[in-house]
Design a protein around this motif. Structure first.
Motif, PDB file in Angstrom:
ATOM      1  N   HIS A   1       0.835  -1.195   0.000  1.00  0.00           N
ATOM      2  CA  HIS A   1       0.000   0.000   0.000  1.00  0.00           C
ATOM      3  C   HIS A   1       0.872   1.249   0.000  1.00  0.00           C
ATOM      4  O   HIS A   1       2.057   1.196   0.313  1.00  0.00           O
ATOM      5  N   THR A   2       0.265   2.360  -0.282  1.00  0.00           N
ATOM      6  CA  THR A   2       1.027   3.548  -0.611  1.00  0.00           C
ATOM      7  C   THR A   2       1.302   4.467   0.577  1.00  0.00           C
ATOM      8  O   THR A   2       0.647   4.384   1.613  1.00  0.00           O
ATOM      9  N   SER A   3       2.297   5.338   0.390  1.00  0.00           N
ATOM     10  CA  SER A   3       2.574   6.489   1.259  1.00  0.00           C
ATOM     11  C   SER A   3       3.169   6.115   2.607  1.00  0.00           C
ATOM     12  O   SER A   3       3.178   6.930   3.527  1.00  0.00           O
ATOM     13  N   THR A   4       3.690   4.892   2.750  1.00  0.00           N
ATOM     14  CA  THR A   4       4.161   4.423   4.053  1.00  0.00           C
ATOM     15  C   THR A   4       5.672   4.555   4.247  1.00  0.00           C
ATOM     16  O   THR A   4       6.165   4.449   5.370  1.00  0.00           O
ATOM     17  N   SER A   5       6.438   4.770   3.183  1.00  0.00           N
ATOM     18  CA  SER A   5       7.895   4.597   3.263  1.00  0.00           C
ATOM     19  C   SER A   5       8.571   5.586   4.202  1.00  0.00           C
ATOM     20  O   SER A   5       9.499   5.219   4.929  1.00  0.00           O
ATOM     21  N   VAL A   6       8.141   6.839   4.185  1.00  0.00           N
ATOM     22  CA  VAL A   6       8.832   7.835   5.011  1.00  0.00           C
ATOM     23  C   VAL A   6       8.581   7.561   6.493  1.00  0.00           C
ATOM     24  O   VAL A   6       9.498   7.653   7.321  1.00  0.00           O
ATOM     25  N   SER A   7       7.343   7.181   6.830  1.00  0.00           N
ATOM     26  CA  SER A   7       7.042   6.844   8.224  1.00  0.00           C
ATOM     27  C   SER A   7       7.851   5.638   8.676  1.00  0.00           C
ATOM     28  O   SER A   7       8.397   5.612   9.794  1.00  0.00           O
ATOM     29  N   LEU A   8       7.933   4.620   7.827  1.00  0.00           N
ATOM     30  CA  LEU A   8       8.717   3.439   8.175  1.00  0.00           C
ATOM     31  C   LEU A   8      10.200   3.786   8.310  1.00  0.00           C
ATOM     32  O   LEU A   8      10.889   3.309   9.217  1.00  0.00           O
ATOM     33  N   ALA A   9      10.677   4.639   7.406  1.00  0.00           N
ATOM     34  CA  ALA A   9      12.086   5.056   7.483  1.00  0.00           C
ATOM     35  C   ALA A   9      12.353   5.847   8.761  1.00  0.00           C
ATOM     36  O   ALA A   9      13.417   5.710   9.372  1.00  0.00           O
ATOM     37  N   CYS A  10      11.394   6.662   9.181  1.00  0.00           N
ATOM     38  CA  CYS A  10      11.544   7.395  10.442  1.00  0.00           C
ATOM     39  C   CYS A  10      11.716   6.416  11.606  1.00  0.00           C
ATOM     40  O   CYS A  10      12.541   6.639  12.507  1.00  0.00           O
ATOM     41  N   GLY A  11      10.940   5.336  11.580  1.00  0.00           N
ATOM     42  CA  GLY A  11      11.054   4.326  12.629  1.00  0.00           C
ATOM     43  C   GLY A  11      12.394   3.624  12.601  1.00  0.00           C
ATOM     44  O   GLY A  11      13.010   3.371  13.657  1.00  0.00           O
ATOM     45  N   LEU A  12      12.885   3.307  11.398  1.00  0.00           N
ATOM     46  CA  LEU A  12      14.210   2.683  11.284  1.00  0.00           C
ATOM     47  C   LEU A  12      15.292   3.623  11.792  1.00  0.00           C
ATOM     48  O   LEU A  12      16.249   3.196  12.449  1.00  0.00           O
ATOM     49  N   ALA A  13      15.138   4.915  11.474  1.00  0.00           N
ATOM     50  CA  ALA A  13      16.146   5.894  11.903  1.00  0.00           C
ATOM     51  C   ALA A  13      16.153   6.046  13.423  1.00  0.00           C
ATOM     52  O   ALA A  13      17.223   6.141  14.041  1.00  0.00           O
ATOM     53  N   LYS A  14      14.970   6.072  14.016  1.00  0.00           N
ATOM     54  CA  LYS A  14      14.904   6.214  15.473  1.00  0.00           C
ATOM     55  C   LYS A  14      15.486   4.975  16.163  1.00  0.00           C
ATOM     56  O   LYS A  14      16.219   5.090  17.153  1.00  0.00           O
ATOM     57  N   ALA A  15      15.181   3.796  15.619  1.00  0.00           N
ATOM     58  CA  ALA A  15      15.747   2.565  16.176  1.00  0.00           C
ATOM     59  C   ALA A  15      17.269   2.580  16.076  1.00  0.00           C
ATOM     60  O   ALA A  15      17.985   2.174  17.007  1.00  0.00           O
ATOM     61  N   ARG A  16      17.777   3.058  14.935  1.00  0.00           N
ATOM     62  CA  ARG A  16      19.235   3.186  14.765  1.00  0.00           C
ATOM     63  C   ARG A  16      19.819   4.111  15.822  1.00  0.00           C
ATOM     64  O   ARG A  16      20.837   3.805  16.456  1.00  0.00           O
ATOM     65  N   ASP A  17      19.164   5.245  16.032  1.00  0.00           N
ATOM     66  CA  ASP A  17      19.705   6.246  16.952  1.00  0.00           C
ATOM     67  C   ASP A  17      19.742   5.738  18.396  1.00  0.00           C
ATOM     68  O   ASP A  17      20.727   5.953  19.109  1.00  0.00           O
ATOM     69  N   VAL A  18      18.656   5.067  18.812  1.00  0.00           N
ATOM     70  CA  VAL A  18      18.643   4.602  20.204  1.00  0.00           C
ATOM     71  C   VAL A  18      19.603   3.437  20.417  1.00  0.00           C
ATOM     72  O   VAL A  18      20.038   3.179  21.542  1.00  0.00           O
ATOM     73  N   LYS A  19      19.969   2.757  19.332  1.00  0.00           N
ATOM     74  CA  LYS A  19      20.930   1.647  19.429  1.00  0.00           C
ATOM     75  C   LYS A  19      22.368   2.107  19.197  1.00  0.00           C
ATOM     76  O   LYS A  19      23.307   1.312  19.279  1.00  0.00           O
ATOM     77  N   GLY A  20      22.537   3.394  18.871  1.00  0.00           N
ATOM     78  CA  GLY A  20      23.879   3.919  18.662  1.00  0.00           C
ATOM     79  C   GLY A  20      24.472   3.568  17.314  1.00  0.00           C
ATOM     80  O   GLY A  20      25.707   3.556  17.155  1.00  0.00           O
ATOM     81  N   GLY A  21      23.647   3.312  16.298  1.00  0.00           N
ATOM     82  CA  GLY A  21      24.148   2.987  14.961  1.00  0.00           C
ATOM     83  C   GLY A  21      24.466   4.228  14.157  1.00  0.00           C
ATOM     84  O   GLY A  21      24.229   5.364  14.586  1.00  0.00           O
ATOM     85  N   ASN A  22      25.000   4.035  12.944  1.00  0.00           N
ATOM     86  CA  ASN A  22      25.326   5.185  12.088  1.00  0.00           C
ATOM     87  C   ASN A  22      25.012   4.925  10.622  1.00  0.00           C
ATOM     88  O   ASN A  22      25.523   5.611   9.738  1.00  0.00           O
ATOM     89  N   GLU A  23      24.183   3.915  10.342  1.00  0.00           N
ATOM     90  CA  GLU A  23      23.866   3.600   8.956  1.00  0.00           C
ATOM     91  C   GLU A  23      22.935   4.644   8.340  1.00  0.00           C
ATOM     92  O   GLU A  23      22.257   5.396   9.035  1.00  0.00           O
ATOM     93  N   ASN A  24      22.918   4.678   7.014  1.00  0.00           N
ATOM     94  CA  ASN A  24      22.001   5.553   6.286  1.00  0.00           C
ATOM     95  C   ASN A  24      20.627   4.902   6.213  1.00  0.00           C
ATOM     96  O   ASN A  24      20.510   3.685   6.042  1.00  0.00           O
ATOM     97  N   ILE A  25      19.592   5.723   6.314  1.00  0.00           N
ATOM     98  CA  ILE A  25      18.215   5.271   6.141  1.00  0.00           C
ATOM     99  C   ILE A  25      17.639   6.024   4.946  1.00  0.00           C
ATOM    100  O   ILE A  25      17.615   7.263   4.940  1.00  0.00           O
ATOM    101  N   ILE A  26      17.180   5.269   3.950  1.00  0.00           N
ATOM    102  CA  ILE A  26      16.705   5.873   2.703  1.00  0.00           C
ATOM    103  C   ILE A  26      15.267   5.459   2.440  1.00  0.00           C
ATOM    104  O   ILE A  26      14.943   4.259   2.441  1.00  0.00           O
ATOM    105  N   ALA A  27      14.385   6.432   2.220  1.00  0.00           N
ATOM    106  CA  ALA A  27      13.006   6.162   1.814  1.00  0.00           C
ATOM    107  C   ALA A  27      12.846   6.571   0.361  1.00  0.00           C
ATOM    108  O   ALA A  27      13.159   7.707  -0.007  1.00  0.00           O
ATOM    109  N   VAL A  28      12.372   5.640  -0.475  1.00  0.00           N
ATOM    110  CA  VAL A  28      12.133   5.928  -1.892  1.00  0.00           C
ATOM    111  C   VAL A  28      10.624   6.039  -2.093  1.00  0.00           C
ATOM    112  O   VAL A  28       9.893   5.078  -1.855  1.00  0.00           O
ATOM    113  N   ILE A  29      10.165   7.215  -2.527  1.00  0.00           N
ATOM    114  CA  ILE A  29       8.728   7.440  -2.660  1.00  0.00           C
ATOM    115  C   ILE A  29       8.425   8.082  -4.008  1.00  0.00           C
ATOM    116  O   ILE A  29       9.115   9.007  -4.441  1.00  0.00           O
TER     117      ILE A  29
END
Length: 586
Positions: A117-145
């Motif tokens: 379904h549509t329009s979900t990628s940025v929200s999901l990417a925000c969640g991945l980014a927040k999970a990365r931050d609280v875990k102390g990671g440094n990877e790139n998070i990319i949303a393609v829309i």
């Protein structure tokens, strides 16, 4: 087919060993593979052809799966799959069905979600980014829309919140000036302005939100894309890359006629003609013809679609009655509230949706439409048990809609009933009316049906008998007829056959009558049993001396399971149903 370069690429890191010339050759080879495969199997054609170079460039620069790429809708993920170890599913016809048409974390570590379904990628990417931050990671998070997905409400919510973190999140907007159908809405005027000024326009929606903004004029120039992605890689703040691409790139007809080539059924790439031509009337075409003639005489009738006019039969409306046609983009929530407000002022809105997409608008159906009891008409297409991908089930509309107060949910069994219900829904002013369009080939009886359903929840007793009563809802009324005939043939019972017409309520008078000379009532519905129509019948008879068997789908997510297999699993063949009837009568 010669695939000199694609054969060298088994995972993304292999791209970095290729020369610029080889990268361009790879793009050509991928297009060749895509065209051959998708014209054979069907699938999302135009969106993927337009994303070839961008996907190559992203995987050249970013380190997937450590760097995480989320594809909105997954309509643009075929090339991603080819570059992440799944190319044989596109090259070898024997493996064509070994993968889904959408991203799936069950297929590959390079995919992170099952999305259709549509329009979900940025929200999901925000969640991945927040999970990365609280875990102390440094990877790139990319949303393609895609630009079409930007019209969905969740896309705005995601973009609005993406900038708030202040950390690395990269949004790639694939702007091809198209959704499934042409784009509508104020945002697209700004995208056009940005394209025409090569990203230099002072009026910039994305900058206004707080993104660092980059524009790529030619989204098919691999070197320009690589250069841009290298600039934004490892950014410590939210960045947006706006690239202009051509939907259907590399296929002349798909570039020229973008709308029908968004998603295709199998066709001959030499003639561009479908391999299996269906020229039969559909429920969508029948309703379209009826509505168009009615609307020409009544300017208060307005057809509403959420970016899917073609499969719902609204193209003639768009072409002939522009002022009475509204495409809201991929915005079902807005469409329902919009229709409710129109109906409150005496207009006659008719909004059509696919069952799977209408799920997005539950709050609007309940809060904006039903509480206000405004007489809008909503048509639900694609409702029923299918062999579809897990993300595109039409199982859930009956429990979702039929249990909201004030809504009258109708289930026609044939063309004549459907058009009569549509006519009544438009002309009455007492209730919101939703019609579940049969998910079958058109059944036409030739018998005129009176356009009056104001006697709510009145079932139709088609054949009167005894001992066994068969209630076949909507699309499954035909199955009810088959069961009726088989019960007579094998058990010697003249059963009662009922067409309920109403999903949202029960005919208590008729059900009480059945108690006098029936031992068993069976319900047949093309949808989910839990919370469905049959449960209403079972609940009515709960304290009475009546056996009830409910037939429909079990609560589960299925993924591309053949319909025949599902019908057998759910006992939805006349043979299995009659066997269950025999056991219940013992």
């Amino acid at each position: 087919m010669t695939l000199n370069v694609l054969n060298k690429v088994n995972e993304p890191k292999d791209l970095r060993e290729l020369s610029n010339e080889e990268l361009n050759t790879l793009a050509s080879e991928i297009r060749e593979v895509l065209i051959k495969k998708v014209t054979t199997t069907g699938g999302h054609f135009g969106p993927n052809l337009g994303m070839v170079e961008a996907t190559i460039a992203m995987h050249y620069v970013f380190n997937s799966p450590i760097d995480k790429i989320v594809y909105d809708v997954s309509h643009q993920s075929y090339i991603h799959k080819m570059l992440t170890g799944r190319k044989n599913a596109f090259i070898n016809p024997e493996e064509y069905k070994s993968i889904t048409g959408y991203t799936s974390q069950h297929e590959s570590p390079h995919d992170f979600f099952t999305i259709g379904h549509t329009s979900t990628s940025v929200s999901l990417a925000c969640g991945l980014a927040k999970a990365r931050d609280v875990k102390g990671g440094n990877e790139n998070i990319i949303a393609v829309i895609g630009d079409g997905s930007l019209s969905g409400g969740e896309a705005y919510e995601g973009l609005n919140n993406a900038v708030e973190s202040g950390n690395n999140i990269i949004v790639v907007v694939n702007d091809n000036d198209m959704s499934i159908a042409p784009n509508y809405g104020g945002l697209y005027q700004n995208l056009k302005e940005l394209r025409e000024t090569e990203g230099k326009a002072e009026n910039n929606f994305f900058k206004a939100l707080g993104f660092e903004y980059h524009f790529v004029k030619d989204g098919h120039n691999i070197q320009d894309l690589i250069e841009t992605f290298k600039k934004v890689k490892d950014a410590d703040h939210p960045v947006l890359v706006h690239m202009y691409t051509v939907k259907g790139k590399g296929h002349e007809e798909a570039e020229k006629d973008k709308e029908p080539f968004h998603y295709i059924m199998p066709f001959d790439p030499k003639t561009n003609k479908p391999r299996a031509m269906n020229t039969n009337e559909t429920y969508a075409s029948a309703a379209s013809k009826f509505l168009l003639e009615k609307a020409k005489k009544d300017k208060k009738i307005v057809a509403i679609t959420a970016a899917t006019p073609a499969p719902l039969g609204f193209i003639p409306f768009r072409e002939e009655l522009k002022d009475q046609y509204v495409d809201v983009g991929i915005a079902e929530e807005h469409a329902v509230a919009f229709a409710s407000a129109m109906a409150s002022q005496g207009a006659k809105p008719v909004a059509a949706f696919f069952s799977t997409f209408l799920q997005r608008s539950y709050d609007q159906l309940s809060h904006d439409l039903a509480i206000n009891n405004n007489p809008a008409v909503i048509l639900v297409y694609g409702g029923g048990i299918t062999g579809a991908d897990v993300t595109h089930h039409g199982l859930f509309d009956i429990p979702l809609i039929s249990n909201i107060p004030n809504i009258v949910y109708l289930a026609p069994t044939n063309k004549e009933e459907y058009l009569a219900m549509l006519d009544w829904g438009i002309e009455q002013d007492k209730h919101p009316v939703v019609i579940r369009v049969p998910n079958t080939a058109v059944v036409s009886t030739g018998v005129k049906v009176e356009a009056d359903f104001s006697n709510l929840n009145k079932f139709v007793k088609v054949k009167e008998g005894s001992k066994v009563a068969i209630i076949g809802l909507g699309s499954f009324y035909g199955l009810g007829e088959k069961v009726y005939n088989k019960v007579k043939e094998e058990l010697g019972i003249d059963a009662t056959l009922i067409n309920p017409r109403f999903i949202s309520g029960i005919d208590e008078e008729l059900l009480n009558e059945l108690s006098e000379n029936h031992d068993l009532v069976i319900t047949l519905e093309d949808g989910l049993l839990d919370g469905g129509f049959g449960e209403k019948i079972s609940r009515f008879y709960g304290a009475k001396d009546m056996k009830v068997l409910n037939f429909g789908a079990t609560k589960e997510f299925t993924n591309s399971v053949p319909l025949k297999e599902l019908y057998e699993r759910y006992h939805l063949t006349e043979e299995l149903i009659v066997e269950d009837i025999k056991n219940a009568l013992k």
